[in-house]
Design a protein around this motif. Structure first.
Motif, PDB file in Angstrom:
ATOM      1  N   PRO A  74       0.835  -1.213   0.000  1.00  0.00           N
ATOM      2  CA  PRO A  74       0.000   0.000   0.000  1.00  0.00           C
ATOM      3  C   PRO A  74       0.868   1.262   0.000  1.00  0.00           C
ATOM      4  CG  PRO A  74      -0.561  -1.465   1.848  1.00  0.00           C
ATOM      5  CD  PRO A  74       0.687  -1.984   1.233  1.00  0.00           C
ATOM      6  N   ASP A  75       0.354   2.324  -0.592  1.00  0.00           N
ATOM      7  CA  ASP A  75       1.104   3.584  -0.628  1.00  0.00           C
ATOM      8  C   ASP A  75       1.421   4.102   0.770  1.00  0.00           C
ATOM      9  OD1 ASP A  75       1.118   3.581  -3.395  1.00  0.00           O
ATOM     10  OD2 ASP A  75      -0.717   4.774  -3.541  1.00  0.00           O
ATOM     11  N   TRP A  76       0.499   3.901   1.729  1.00  0.00           N
ATOM     12  CA  TRP A  76       0.749   4.390   3.075  1.00  0.00           C
ATOM     13  C   TRP A  76       1.966   3.712   3.702  1.00  0.00           C
ATOM     14  CZ3 TRP A  76       0.852   0.734   6.767  1.00  0.00           C
ATOM     15  CH2 TRP A  76       0.083  -0.410   6.600  1.00  0.00           C
ATOM     16  N   ALA A  77       2.289   2.489   3.273  1.00  0.00           N
ATOM     17  CA  ALA A  77       3.451   1.790   3.841  1.00  0.00           C
ATOM     18  C   ALA A  77       4.749   2.486   3.443  1.00  0.00           C
ATOM     19  CB  ALA A  77       3.462   0.336   3.387  1.00  0.00           C
ATOM     20  N   GLY A  88       9.176   5.284   4.864  1.00  0.00           N
ATOM     21  CA  GLY A  88      10.205   6.006   4.113  1.00  0.00           C
ATOM     22  C   GLY A  88      10.963   5.110   3.138  1.00  0.00           C
ATOM     23  N   LEU A  89      10.480   3.884   2.979  1.00  0.00           N
ATOM     24  CA  LEU A  89      11.117   2.931   2.072  1.00  0.00           C
ATOM     25  C   LEU A  89      10.345   2.860   0.756  1.00  0.00           C
ATOM     26  CD1 LEU A  89      11.678   0.026   4.620  1.00  0.00           C
ATOM     27  CD2 LEU A  89      13.415   1.622   3.769  1.00  0.00           C
ATOM     28  N   ILE A 124      10.558  -2.652   0.469  1.00  0.00           N
ATOM     29  CA  ILE A 124       9.644  -3.370   1.363  1.00  0.00           C
ATOM     30  C   ILE A 124       9.497  -4.819   0.903  1.00  0.00           C
ATOM     31  CG2 ILE A 124       7.236  -3.528   2.139  1.00  0.00           C
ATOM     32  CD1 ILE A 124       7.253  -0.411   2.185  1.00  0.00           C
ATOM     33  N   VAL A 125       9.385  -5.032  -0.396  1.00  0.00           N
ATOM     34  CA  VAL A 125       9.275  -6.393  -0.925  1.00  0.00           C
ATOM     35  C   VAL A 125      10.556  -7.177  -0.628  1.00  0.00           C
ATOM     36  CG1 VAL A 125       9.112  -7.774  -3.046  1.00  0.00           C
ATOM     37  CG2 VAL A 125       7.579  -5.826  -2.696  1.00  0.00           C
ATOM     38  N   VAL A 126      11.695  -6.568  -0.873  1.00  0.00           N
ATOM     39  CA  VAL A 126      12.969  -7.240  -0.601  1.00  0.00           C
ATOM     40  C   VAL A 126      13.098  -7.521   0.898  1.00  0.00           C
ATOM     41  CG1 VAL A 126      15.487  -6.942  -0.611  1.00  0.00           C
ATOM     42  CG2 VAL A 126      14.145  -6.371  -2.649  1.00  0.00           C
TER      43      VAL A 126
END
Length: 124
Positions: A33-36, A41-42, A47-49
């Protein structure tokens, strides 16, 4: 029975981790999600990695310290932490690797609590 459950859980985590770092890496960014990205700040890719690395580390912990109850809690917490991404994917109807239909995305939501219980059961 519990030992087999731990090994299978470790295999599932390892397979997911490998897919996040290789063939599914690009497709999984859709789930973030965009909020993540704003909150952490990543980038979505980071985040996937990061989740792929976490899955591999958790798989290793499940296998190497099987009787440590905290491992089960860490795995369960990870499954809870990624749940908002699954909800986001279901709500937006976006396809990602292995989640190409609305039905698959909905079933995935109901699978998440099963994974949490499995992690707690296998590592107690």
């Amino acid at each position: 029975m519990r030992t087999a459950g731990r090994w299978l859980l470790a295999a599932v985590l390892a397979a997911a981790g490998i897919s996040h770092l290789t063939w599914g890496r690009h497709g999984y960014r859709i789930v973030v999600p965009d909020w993540a990205t704003r909150t952490t700040g990543l980038s979505k890719d980071a985040i996937v990695v990061g989740s792929g690395v976490a899955e591999l580390l958790l798989a290793g912990a499940v296998v190497t310290i099987p009787r440590e109850r905290s491992v089960g809690w860490l795995v369960a917490a990870f499954f809870v932490a990624v749940f908002p991404g699954n909800v986001h994917q279901w709500r937006t109807g976006r396809s990602a690797p292995l989640m190409r239909t609305d039905r698959a995305r909905l079933v995935r939501l109901f699978l998440q609590p099963v994974l949490v219980v499995w992690a707690l059961w296998a590592n107690r």
